[in-house]
Design an enzyme around this catalytic site. Sequence first.
Site, PDB file in Angstrom:
ATOM      1  N   ASP A  16       0.814  -1.231   0.000  1.00 30.09           N
ATOM      2  CA  ASP A  16       0.000   0.000   0.000  1.00 30.09           C
ATOM      3  C   ASP A  16       0.846   1.278   0.000  1.00 30.09           C
ATOM      4  O   ASP A  16       0.647   2.173   0.846  1.00 30.09           O
ATOM      5  CB  ASP A  16      -0.882   0.055   1.270  1.00 30.09           C
ATOM      6  CG  ASP A  16      -1.783  -1.151   1.432  1.00 30.09           C
ATOM      7  OD1 ASP A  16      -2.117  -1.780   0.423  1.00 30.09           O
ATOM      8  OD2 ASP A  16      -2.174  -1.420   2.598  1.00 30.09           O
ATOM      9  N   GLU A 224     -11.224   0.652  -3.750  1.00 32.73           N
ATOM     10  CA  GLU A 224     -10.369   1.165  -2.653  1.00 32.73           C
ATOM     11  C   GLU A 224      -9.101   1.755  -3.254  1.00 32.73           C
ATOM     12  O   GLU A 224      -8.965   1.831  -4.474  1.00 32.73           O
ATOM     13  CB  GLU A 224     -10.030   0.035  -1.659  1.00 32.73           C
ATOM     14  CG  GLU A 224      -9.214  -1.092  -2.267  1.00 32.73           C
ATOM     15  CD  GLU A 224      -9.009  -2.266  -1.314  1.00 32.73           C
ATOM     16  OE1 GLU A 224      -9.512  -2.271  -0.185  1.00 32.73           O
ATOM     17  OE2 GLU A 224      -8.321  -3.223  -1.740  1.00 32.73           O
TER      18      GLU A 224
HETATM   19  O1  FUB Z   1      -3.572  -3.233   3.486  1.00 35.22           O
HETATM   20  C1  FUB Z   1      -4.910  -3.383   3.832  1.00 35.22           C
HETATM   21  C2  FUB Z   1      -5.790  -2.992   2.689  1.00 35.22           C
HETATM   22  O2  FUB Z   1      -5.515  -3.823   1.563  1.00 35.22           O
HETATM   23  C3  FUB Z   1      -5.625  -1.595   2.158  1.00 35.22           C
HETATM   24  O3  FUB Z   1      -6.153  -0.614   2.969  1.00 35.22           O
HETATM   25  C4  FUB Z   1      -6.308  -1.757   0.853  1.00 35.22           C
HETATM   26  O4  FUB Z   1      -6.121  -0.702  -0.042  1.00 35.22           O
HETATM   27  C5  FUB Z   1      -5.710  -3.061   0.367  1.00 35.22           C
HETATM   28  O5  FUB Z   1      -4.466  -2.888  -0.252  1.00 35.22           O
END
Ligand code: FUB
Length: 330
Positions: A16, A224
């Site tokens: 991330d 996301e």
């Molecule tokens: O790392 C946890 C979660 O997985 C992140 O917040 C999302 O974007 C995904 O990469």
Amino acid sequence: MKKEMRYLVPGDYMADPAVHVFNDRLYIYPSHDWESGIEENDNGDHFDMKDYHVFSTDDVMQGEIIDHGLALQVADILWAGRQLWDCDVALKDGMYYMYFPLKDQNDIFRIGVAISNRPEGPFIPLPDPMRGSYSIDPAIFDNGDGEYYMYFGGLWGGQLQRYRDNKALECAVLPEGNEAALPARVAKLSSDMLQFAEEPRPVIILDEHGKPLTAGDNERRFFEASWMHKYNGKYYFSYSTGDTHRLCYAIGDNPYGPFTYQGVILTPVVGWTTHHAIAEFKGKWYLFHHDCVPSKGKTWLRSLKVCELEYDAQGRIITIDGQSSHALKQ
Ligand code: FUB
């Protein structure tokens, strides 16, 4: 297009990435994966991260990657429950502000702020999360005019389906089929950088006919991992499509949008999640992201990668093959 890739932190699991250039040096702010032993599920419980490290370099593809050590940990956050997910950092008036999503003691994701006078931290967390904050994946965009914007939100384990119009619902509702997709959110930050200056607004992504993307369009709709960058005067909003595992982007004329869908930045990598940052450094553009090749496909043990990113003459991003990680360079 296949690309030369570099794994940035081969000795540990980092994911991330958020990336910024501060004082002519490139700083990387990743999540710190570890083997917690928690079983994998759609709620993301297996991403049980407890701290952040900050990295920096002066040469993205060849230079030394410095680990500046522990920058913030769950144990130091008064309101903490569990799960430090994707963070980001902004610089204003000589101070560095880290924004991090974390579940509170009721297992609700909120967004916290921590402050340092150095880009590598350590960051001192405020005693409470930001007022009115919810969900995950804060990405901060410095518009260069004194205004800073936070993009945020994530479906499923990221809890965005529990909110409408910035209010919590009695029950989570995920739209389906031809219903409008759930959008990311954007809000201007207050001048002290510690709160939202306004109610978060939806980040609308339009299709080629000017219609908002639908929930059933899961190869293009937002899931996301928001990121914002500017190229040739245009605003590029990029994000993950989650369950279809792509990094996509849409272009607009201002930080609020609307944005018009353009295409795929990165095809699926090895692993379930895909997440990125785009930054210019020393005249080249880079895509920072992660995959699970080094952990042999363990979705919760991700490794940080980078490759160059290119645009065509019309400003379209040239799609990168997510499986081109085989040309490993360390
Ligand atoms: O790392 C946890 C979660 O997985 C992140 O917040 C999302 O974007 C995904 O990469």
